[in-house]
Design an enzyme around this catalytic site. Structure first.
Site, mmCIF file in Angstrom:
data_model
loop_
_atom_site.group_PDB
_atom_site.id
_atom_site.type_symbol
_atom_site.label_atom_id
_atom_site.label_comp_id
_atom_site.label_asym_id
_atom_site.label_seq_id
_atom_site.Cartn_x
_atom_site.Cartn_y
_atom_site.Cartn_z
ATOM 1 N N ARG A 49 0.509 -4.999 1.745
ATOM 2 C CA ARG A 49 1.460 -4.400 0.802
ATOM 3 C C ARG A 49 0.919 -3.061 0.309
ATOM 4 O O ARG A 49 -0.230 -2.961 -0.132
ATOM 5 C CB ARG A 49 1.695 -5.350 -0.371
ATOM 6 C CG ARG A 49 2.511 -4.744 -1.501
ATOM 7 C CD ARG A 49 2.839 -5.787 -2.552
ATOM 8 N NE ARG A 49 3.950 -6.633 -2.095
ATOM 9 C CZ ARG A 49 4.116 -7.896 -2.464
ATOM 10 N NH1 ARG A 49 3.221 -8.480 -3.248
ATOM 11 N NH2 ARG A 49 5.151 -8.582 -2.027
ATOM 12 N N GLU A 94 -9.594 4.482 3.823
ATOM 13 C CA GLU A 94 -10.525 4.796 4.908
ATOM 14 C C GLU A 94 -9.890 4.592 6.273
ATOM 15 O O GLU A 94 -10.270 5.249 7.241
ATOM 16 C CB GLU A 94 -11.787 3.950 4.754
ATOM 17 C CG GLU A 94 -12.545 4.298 3.481
ATOM 18 C CD GLU A 94 -13.809 3.476 3.281
ATOM 19 O OE1 GLU A 94 -13.834 2.301 3.703
ATOM 20 O OE2 GLU A 94 -14.766 4.009 2.717
#
Length: 736
Positions: A619, A696
């Protein structure tokens, strides 16, 4: 709250506030200059003195003599701290070398003195008068020269085992119809954040307060206490705003420790900001790697054998760059080998930089996948799809909780126009430009860690959240406020978020792409406990109480939250902790990067023309700030591909380009429009938020996508990053 079974429907699933593209709460503070960073706490710490750090002028050896006479006599000087007068110092759990050197020197620019004066200019001038004579000893500075002596590092929770073997790699590789064997290198890199490492220290009796720039508050408290030899209860770290960290501020560095020592010596608050050369030579950096990848496949393109071996270096007792780890998980293949080896180098400490492991590892792996696809005569995107897996290849009994790599690749291919790519390199020209497209998979693991928070409800209906979670420019304030507002059923403007103070409950902190999912889960747990307190006070059944619009509903009763709080308010504190779901299921995030480049046919100049990232990361709590995270990561990926390299003096063991003039990073003119697509995904096995991380993931694979695009444009395969002009010029196709 113990999270040990997959999440079912919960208040977060209302998605009234969570999942909405919300402006950052801290945005107005930062754009108006009202957000006060570590070095700017003037109102809390008036009359602070200034400290200036003296770094060692050698990389290996010892201090033969140190003369402070002239420096002590300089105008405005209040104190000078060295290893001689600092008292007994320990070494923090997260520091590889001593933060204050002397007489032994472990690396270049290791701090050896702090000069404290009334003004910054006086401290800097006096620091130039410190006279140090060194006895230099030979050092080990060249990874390639030390590669054969590299040893297997110790396993740890972040890197896992240094070697894994599945099946019979040597036999399967030897028998493979098609083989690929190549070696790649990535250079030392710097975090190059805008805000330097900076701290202000103040003692009140035996209690120390540090206003500092630090991503992991609880870790920092422990390391400061251990270094100074004082109880953790006597240390308070405050870090509500951080001007960039990228992993370089995960750990307490010398600015914090020397500010504390300087303040004790001067009997006055002291502020210390590392000058830029010390940021790059004294603190941590991403270490260079050497990586060998071998892939064997059948003629139909199915991988039968894959091996990834990685070498990096660090100071004695340091850690390896785990560049092979994604190869353990990303592609199918029955016969596998990964090894990590660590060489001892007398360079500044190598440690975490944004997406440690996967970022440099995928710089190699995703070129290797393209090289193998070419050998097989298969489209590189289709080769990746063909070798997808829905289970951990090393532990086939362990499925992925969610894995939408193929959907990322297919979605991106359609949006980017991948079908128009010419598979034969150096065929497409646009005027003087050779044009090419590249693709790479994106992968980053989803890490789970305990995280706590405290929430308060007052008689105005305001919800205040307190947690030591940090915001390094990622949007923590906003997603935490969204979480509290969604769970408590109040508007966003009824939530106040307080972060970055060790007086608050210990959170996950910011690092490893784990911050958003874990910190919001901790806030959710505390809010659910507060909901229970509200319901019980009102005599409502906890399971039936509805929180919406600032009201609590139960049966026929509708009570304003402000009234439920009463004159004294209500408070609750809780934490999220995890069971063994991450052992039963492999939890990772996936994506696909697409890049188009132009390469000047005469000069070799590379211009990135288009970029697209498609991400599947659970999500998405705030699409607006998540997109910012991804485009920032994509930009760093371009830097890693084309520019970034700490130029190492292998004779004397230091990084020569230790400033923002010599260390090149992308600027606005280097980056085209970037498009980001988030797949609609929730992962109930990850957390009650059903989220993961994305900051990342957006970097992993970007550099390889750029490299693959350069190859498609020019026919020149570069395996040694960064891809600079000198590596292209004499190999470019004829201009005409």
């Amino acid at each position: 709250m113990k999270f040990d079974t997959p999440a079912t429907t919960n208040p977060i699933d209302q998605l009234k506030i969570i999942g909405k593209p919300t402006d950052r709460i801290d945005g107005p503070l930062k754009t108006t200059g009202s957000a006060r960073y570590a070095y700017e706490r003037h109102s809390e710490v008036p009359n602070a003195a200034y400290g200036y750090v003296v770094g060692a002028g050698i990389a290996k050896g010892r201090i033969a003599s140190i003369d402070l006479t002239a420096a002590r006599a300089a105008p405005g000087v209040l104190a000078i701290v060295t290893a001689r007068n600092a008292g007994k110092l320990g070494k923090g759990d997260f520091n590889t070398a001593k933060l204050l050197g002397g007489p032994e020197i472990d690396h270049y620019h290791q701090a050896v003195a702090l000069v404290v004066a009334n003004s910054f200019e006086q401290a800097r001038a006096a620091a130039q008068l410190v006279r140090i004579a060194y006895t230099r000893t030979p050092g080990r500075f060249d990874l390639s020269a030390e590669k054969d002596a590299a040893q297997m590092p110790k396993p740890n929770p972040f890197s896992g085992e240094p070697e894994t073997r599945t099946g019979d790699f040597p036999g399967a590789y030897a028998a493979a119809a098609v083989q690929m064997d190549a070696t790649y290198t990535t250079p030392d890199e710097s975090h190059a954040m805008m805000e330097p490492h900076a701290s202000i220290a103040q003692w009140k009796g035996d209690k120390l307060t540090l206003w500092t720039s630090n991503q992991m508050i609880a870790w920092g408290v422990g390391d400061v206490a251990k270094t100074l030899g004082i109880p953790k209860a006597n240390v308070r770290l405050v870090s509500p705003f951080i001007g960039g960290g990228f992993g370089g501020k995960l750990f307490v560095r010398v600015d914090a420790v020397l500010a504390a020592l300087g303040a004790r010596a001067a009997k006055r608050p002291v502020k210390v900001a590392l000058q830029r050369p010390l940021v790059m030579n004294n603190t941590t950096h991403r270490p260079a790697t050497i990586q060998r990848i071998r892939i064997g496949a059948a003629k139909d393109g199915k991988i039968t054998a894959i091996a990834h071996e990685g070498w990096s270096g660090d100071l004695p007792g340091g850690q390896a760059e785990t560049a092979v780890n994604q190869t353990r998980l990303l592609y199918a293949g029955a016969n596998r080998l990964t090894t990590t080896r660590l060489a001892v180098l007398d360079l500044p400490e190598g440690n975490a930089m944004r997406a440690p492991g996967e970022a440099p590892g995928m710089m190699a792996l995703e070129i290797a996948m393209d090289e193998m696809a070419e050998k097989l005569g298969i489209d590189p995107l289709e080769f990746r799809v063909l070798n997808d897996t829905q289970v951990d290849p090393e532990k086939p009994e362990r499925p992925y909780s969610q894995r939408k790599l193929i959907e990322c690749l297919r979605t991106g291919a359609e949006r980017f126009g991948w079908s128009k790519r010419n598979p034969t390199p150096a065929q497409l020209r646009d005027g003087r430009w050779l044009v090419g497209m590249g693709v790479a998979a994106a992968f980053r693991n989803n890490l789970l860690t305990k995280s706590a928070a405290r929430v308060r409800l007052d008689n105005r209906g305001m919800v205040t959240v307190e947690t030591d979670m940090t915001d390094i420019g990622t949007g923590s304030y906003t997603i935490i406020a969204q979480t509290a507002a969604e769970t408590m059923g109040v508007p966003l403007d009824k939530v106040l978020v307080r972060l970055g103070d060790s007086a608050f409950p210990a959170s996950a902190g910011s690092g490893g792409q784990w911050g958003a999912n874990n910190s919001t889960s901790g806030v959710y747990a505390a809010c659910m406990k507060l909901r229970e307190a509200v319901a019980r006070k009102l005599g409502l059944a906890v399971a039936d109480a509805e929180f919406s619009g600032g009201m609590v509903r139960g049966g026929e009763r509708v009570v304003p939250l402000a009234e439920a709080a009463g004159s004294n308010g209500l408070a609750a504190e809780d934490f999220i902790e995890y069971g063994d779901l991450d052992k039963k299921y492999q939890q990772s995030t996936f994506g696909a990067h697409f890049v188009e480049v132009g390469v000047d046919a005469a000069t070799g100049e590379i211009r990135v023309r288009r970029m697209l990232a498609v991400c599947a990361a659970g999500r998405i709590l705030n699409p607006k700030s998540a997109r910012s995270q991804v485009i920032g990561a994509m930009t760093m990926g371009v830097g890693g591909a084309l520019m970034e390299e700490l130029a190492l003096d292998k004779r004397h063991g230091f990084f020569v380009n230790h400033d923002l003039a010599g260390y090149e990073v992308p600027v606005h003119a280097d980056i085209p429009h970037q498009e980001v697509i988030f797949l609609d995904e929730t992962d109930p096995i990850s957390s009650p938020m059903k989220a993961k991380g994305v900051g990342e993931l957006g970097m992993c694979g970007v550099a390889a996508a750029v490299a693959n695009a350069v190859y498609n444009a020019t026919g020149v395969r570069v395996r040694n990053y960064p891809i600079t002009l000198d590596k292209l010029l004499d190999r470019l196709p004829p201009v005409a």
